[in-house]
Design a protein around this motif. Structure first.
Motif, PDB file in Angstrom:
ATOM      1  N   GLU A  87      -8.077  -0.645  20.025  1.00 18.52           N
ATOM      2  CA  GLU A  87      -7.546   0.795  20.099  1.00 18.52           C
ATOM      3  C   GLU A  87      -7.724   1.278  18.719  1.00 18.52           C
ATOM      4  O   GLU A  87      -8.047   2.383  18.242  1.00 18.52           O
ATOM      5  CB  GLU A  87      -6.412   1.061  20.547  1.00 18.52           C
ATOM      6  N   ARG A  91      -9.740   4.045  17.219  1.00 22.48           N
ATOM      7  CA  ARG A  91      -8.991   5.363  16.618  1.00 22.48           C
ATOM      8  C   ARG A  91      -9.763   5.616  15.025  1.00 22.48           C
ATOM      9  O   ARG A  91      -9.814   6.928  14.608  1.00 22.48           O
ATOM     10  CB  ARG A  91      -7.734   5.180  16.583  1.00 22.48           C
ATOM     11  N   SER A  96     -16.357   2.406  19.959  1.00 20.50           N
ATOM     12  CA  SER A  96     -15.672   1.681  21.412  1.00 20.50           C
ATOM     13  C   SER A  96     -16.025   0.251  21.479  1.00 20.50           C
ATOM     14  O   SER A  96     -17.301   0.173  21.803  1.00 20.50           O
ATOM     15  CB  SER A  96     -15.720   2.500  22.603  1.00 20.50           C
TER      16      SER A  96
END
Length: 153
Positions: A87, A91, A96
């Motif tokens: 994550e 961010r 990803s």
């Protein structure tokens, strides 16, 4: 040691793969190129595998954020897990990764090692534990039943 040197010494592909950190298939492709054109063919083969998704600058940014701890990255506890790291990466960089792949980034690209948190009960009384180990355990160890157990192991 370089691949060409290992090929010349007739080192088996599995060992070459282990030493160079690549797959057996990549070694086979390199060996084929080396047999056809020597060192020049190996240089022309270029980089093995898919190019990395994260640049060096992005990796540095991620590492700095992770070094601050999980709480600094918005989590309630300071436990760093692979899903949490995935994550943070997404961010900060927009890239990803599956949580299962994050470990390879941490280990191979950032040089981090796996750490297991100390598992201690919040209620633990270190003074009582020390007293038991130093006083009670020697008494128990010298009993008849303890000697029998000790010999059986």
């Amino acid at each position: 040691m370089r691949a060409a040197d290992l090929f010349r010494r007739d080192v088996i592909p599995a060992e070459i793969a282990r030493q160079l950190g690549v797959t057996h298939q990549v070694v086979s492709e390199w060996r084929k190129a080396w047999r056809q054109g020597g060192r020049a063919a190996l240089r022309a083969a270029g980089r093995a595998g898919r190019p990395p998704k994260l640049s060096t600058a992005q990796l540095t940014k991620v590492e700095k954020a992770l070094a601050k701890g999980a709480e600094a990255n918005g989590y309630l506890t300071d436990l760093r897990t692979l899903p949490r790291v995935a994550e943070v990466i997404e961010r900060l960089t927009g890239v990803s990764y599956h949580p299962g792949h994050v470990w390879y980034i941490l280990r191979d690209q950032l040089g981090w090692t796996w750490q297991r948190p100390a598992r201690r009960a919040v209620e633990r009384n270190d003074e009582a534990v020390e007293q038991w180990v130093n006083k009670r355990w020697p008494q128990l160890k010298n009993t008849h039943g303890a000697r029998r157990l000790h010999r059986a192991s």
